[in-house]
Design an enzyme around this catalytic site. Structure first.
Site, PDB file in Angstrom:
ATOM      1  NE  ARG A 118      11.383  -2.106   0.878  1.00 59.08           N
ATOM      2  CZ  ARG A 118      10.382  -2.906   0.569  1.00 59.08           C
ATOM      3  NH1 ARG A 118      10.218  -3.317  -0.681  1.00 59.08           N
ATOM      4  NH2 ARG A 118       9.520  -3.309   1.486  1.00 59.08           N
ATOM      5  CG  ASP A 168     -19.051  -2.558  23.456  1.00 62.77           C
ATOM      6  OD1 ASP A 168     -19.413  -1.404  23.124  1.00 62.77           O
ATOM      7  OD2 ASP A 168     -19.710  -3.305  24.201  1.00 62.77           O
ATOM      8  CD  GLU A 199      12.697   1.569   4.252  1.00 62.11           C
ATOM      9  OE1 GLU A 199      12.081   0.489   4.390  1.00 62.11           O
ATOM     10  OE2 GLU A 199      12.132   2.664   4.126  1.00 62.11           O
ATOM     11  CG  HIS A 242       5.166   6.987   3.346  1.00 60.93           C
ATOM     12  ND1 HIS A 242       4.388   6.317   2.453  1.00 60.93           N
ATOM     13  CD2 HIS A 242       6.241   6.172   3.561  1.00 60.93           C
ATOM     14  CE1 HIS A 242       4.957   5.159   2.127  1.00 60.93           C
ATOM     15  NE2 HIS A 242       6.076   5.042   2.808  1.00 60.93           N
ATOM     16  CG  HIS A 290       9.488   7.495   2.431  1.00 58.77           C
ATOM     17  ND1 HIS A 290       9.409   7.570   3.805  1.00 58.77           N
ATOM     18  CD2 HIS A 290       9.661   6.185   2.155  1.00 58.77           C
ATOM     19  CE1 HIS A 290       9.515   6.351   4.310  1.00 58.77           C
ATOM     20  NE2 HIS A 290       9.679   5.486   3.338  1.00 58.77           N
ATOM     21  CG  HIS A 319       2.127  -1.559  -0.192  1.00 59.44           C
ATOM     22  ND1 HIS A 319       1.337  -0.558  -0.701  1.00 59.44           N
ATOM     23  CD2 HIS A 319       3.352  -1.013  -0.021  1.00 59.44           C
ATOM     24  CE1 HIS A 319       2.058   0.544  -0.850  1.00 59.44           C
ATOM     25  NE2 HIS A 319       3.285   0.297  -0.440  1.00 59.44           N
ATOM     26  CG  ASP A 362      10.444   2.770   6.558  1.00 59.33           C
ATOM     27  OD1 ASP A 362      10.332   1.532   6.499  1.00 59.33           O
ATOM     28  OD2 ASP A 362      10.076   3.531   5.647  1.00 59.33           O
ATOM     29  CE1 TYR A 388      11.130  -5.244  -3.589  1.00 57.76           C
ATOM     30  CE2 TYR A 388      11.414  -3.542  -5.259  1.00 57.76           C
ATOM     31  CZ  TYR A 388      11.423  -3.935  -3.935  1.00 57.76           C
ATOM     32  OH  TYR A 388      11.724  -3.021  -2.961  1.00 57.76           O
ATOM     33  CG  HIS A 441       9.962   1.125  -4.495  1.00 55.19           C
ATOM     34  ND1 HIS A 441      11.070   1.648  -3.864  1.00 55.19           N
ATOM     35  CD2 HIS A 441      10.080  -0.220  -4.381  1.00 55.19           C
ATOM     36  CE1 HIS A 441      11.803   0.664  -3.383  1.00 55.19           C
ATOM     37  NE2 HIS A 441      11.242  -0.486  -3.694  1.00 55.19           N
ATOM     38  CG  ASP A 443       9.545  -2.116   4.934  1.00 59.65           C
ATOM     39  OD1 ASP A 443       9.760  -1.449   5.959  1.00 59.65           O
ATOM     40  OD2 ASP A 443       9.284  -1.599   3.827  1.00 59.65           O
ATOM     41  CD  GLU A 460      11.883   2.877   1.081  1.00 58.65           C
ATOM     42  OE1 GLU A 460      11.292   1.793   1.018  1.00 58.65           O
ATOM     43  OE2 GLU A 460      11.446   3.847   1.712  1.00 58.65           O
TER      44      GLU A 460
HETATM   45  N1  GLY Z   1       7.619   0.763   5.105  1.00 60.11           N
HETATM   46  C1  GLY Z   1       7.095   1.651   4.149  1.00 60.11           C
HETATM   47  C2  GLY Z   1       8.140   2.174   3.290  1.00 60.11           C
HETATM   48  O1  GLY Z   1       9.236   1.632   3.265  1.00 60.11           O
HETATM   49  O2  GLY Z   1       7.973   3.154   2.647  1.00 60.11           O
HETATM   50 MN    MN Z   2       9.993   0.432   4.820  1.00 59.96          MN
HETATM   51 MN    MN Z   3      10.320   3.449   3.597  1.00 51.50          MN
END
Ligand code: GLY
Ligand code: MN
Ligand code: MN
Length: 449
Positions: free
Chosen positions: A415, A40, A417, A365, A358, A243, A271, A398, A354, A260, A394
């Site tokens: 990071r 529900d 960004e 994304h 993006h 993540h 973002d 790490y 990474h 983030d 970004e």
């Molecule tokens: N927050 C997801 C990224 O930075 O791609």
């Molecule tokens: Mn991000």
């Molecule tokens: Mn991002």
């Protein structure tokens, strides 16, 4: 505020023109299903981005059919008015009001879709549809096609081709129009303010979820409908889990906090990542690594301009990061050689695993091809940036504990960004409302709450 259908109408016109240029046909684009969370209780409803891009319509159970024949037609199928359901769940436009408000040529109850589709598809040269996104809708498409074939004896032809409509839409969505950029700017301002709030209120002894609550407070009080993705609030070693989500770890004196988080405003995402000391003062080793990431960020920003390629920013950031890793001893130059060797061998990936950005838009994304069309020799160069594209920048470092890695850097995760809008002269950052230099972050944190 009254709804402005014009941008959506204009996008439908452009899609219909592309369909006509491709020989004409019928596009079928449905919105997202509602999803139950548990008994529900459903997940907060979020419309499909493509559907909303073309309609502005936010109710579930809706499909639009765009006919690109000798003449064009946009038809909306949506939930009918239903007083009983509206008492429980709230207002529904119903076809009549929806047609007017969202500027469709016609609108009908969603229950009529199955009955109407065979006739709409009759003699259409092609169906513009994205197969493989929604199993039950794919099955219905089969039924509709069988329905058209059933009309064959009356001289009707079934569509001979299926074209992926999302391929056309992805390219449209990659190039933001002025209305989209304006919304993304506002999403950037709200999200930056939320980061400032979290920084100002940070102090040792709080937990990650306390800062998440401050972010949500700022998003929501400014009219954002949702966070654009699950907020990451990661303190200490948690910052090295890419993540990680806001958990219950305590902010410790001497640790960094990586946040983030970005809001979704009127279907568009921001973002942002910032990394700051829980107690307001960077330690020596934290500052050293922070300055490297900040320089990498600046180098990537400088490569974000029309005519540059999507990966130029990443490559520039990696050059700075790799050199910084050698200078600090994170990577051993005696073993690995020069900066270019470190890049060539990919050794920097131990601490930077990474990409530097993006596409950003309705989805965090976002859609859009990252490559240009193949060149004559078959190679697929990275996408050339053009005004109107929006992407994130970004870079990060790490450091997980490992043999040979200087201990003073262990468990530091950083990071930085920002969201960049490509302009004719370069790029405009949409998220500078939150500081990113060591001095500015420390100054903001001294202000406290
Ligand atoms: N927050 C997801 C990224 O930075 O791609
Ligand atoms: Mn991000
Ligand atoms: Mn991002």
């Amino acid at each position: 505020m009254t709804f402005n259908a014009t941008p959506h109408l204009e996008r439908r016109r452009r899609l219909l023109a592309s369909m006509q240029a491709a020989g004409g046909g019928v596009a079928i684009i449905g919105t997202a299903p509602e999803v139950m969370r548990n008994r529900d209780a459903d997940y907060p409803y979020r419309h499909d981005s493509y559907f909303h891009y073309l309609s502005g319509f936010t109710e579930p159970e809706a499909v639009m059919v765009l006919v690109a024949g000798p003449e064009t037609r946009s038809i909306l199928f949506c939930r009918d008015k239903n007083l009983e359901r509206e008492i429980w769940d709230g207002y529904r436009f119903g076809p009549q009001a929806a047609q007017l408000e969202f500027a469709f040529d016609a609108a009908h109850p969603i229950e009529e879709l199955d009955k109407s589709m065979p006739a709409l598809l009759a003699d259409a040269p092609a169906i513009f549809y994205s197969l493989g996104q929604d199993r039950s809708r794919d099955a219905r498409l089969q039924d509709w096609l069988q329905g058209v074939r059933g009309l064959a004896r009356s001289g009707v032809a079934a569509p001979g081709r299926i074209v992926d409509v999302n391929v056309l839409l992805d390219d449209m969505r990659l190039h933001k129009d002025a209305v989209e950029i304006d919304t993304m700017k506002r999403a950037g301002v709200i999200s930056a303010e939320a980061h400032c709030r979290a920084m100002r209120l940070s102090r040792p002894g709080l937990r990650e979820y306390h800062l998440e609550a401050e972010l949500l407070h700022e998003f929501r009080r400014n009219g954002s409908q949702f966070p654009a993705y699950g907020s990451i609030v990661a303190t200490g070693a948690n910052a090295c889990v890419l993540h990680y989500r806001a958990g219950d770890a305590e902010l410790k004196d001497g640790d960094l906090v990586l946040i983030d988080a970005g809001c979704e405003l009127d279907s568009y995402a921001a973002d942002i990542t910032r990394t700051f000391p829980a107690n307001g003062r960077f330690s020596g080793p934290q500052r050293e690594l922070y300055e490297i990431v900040l320089a990498a960020h600046a180098a990537a920003v400088a490569e974000t301009a029309p005519g540059k390629r999507f990966m130029d920013g990443h490559d520039a950031a990696v050059r700075i990061l790799a050199q910084g890793m050698l200078d600090t001893g994170l990577l051993d130059g005696n073993k690995l050689g020069s900066r270019d060797d470190v890049i060539e061998q990919g050794a920097y990936r131990q601490f930077y695993m990474h990409r530097t950005g993006h596409w950003l838009g309705m989805d965090v994304h976002d859609v859009g091809d990252y490559r240009d069309p193949p060149a004559a020799d078959g190679s697929k160069p990275w996408r050339t940036l053009q005004p109107g594209m929006v992407l994130t920048i970004e870079p990060g470092i790490y450091v997980r504990p490992a043999e040979g890695v200087p201990e003073q850097y262990w468990n530091i995760g950083i990071r930085i960004e920002d969201d960049a809008h490509v302009t004719p002269g370069g790029c405009e950052l949409l998220t500078t409302g939150v500081p990113s230099t060591v001095a500015d972050i420390e100054a903001l944190m001294r202000q406290g709450s």
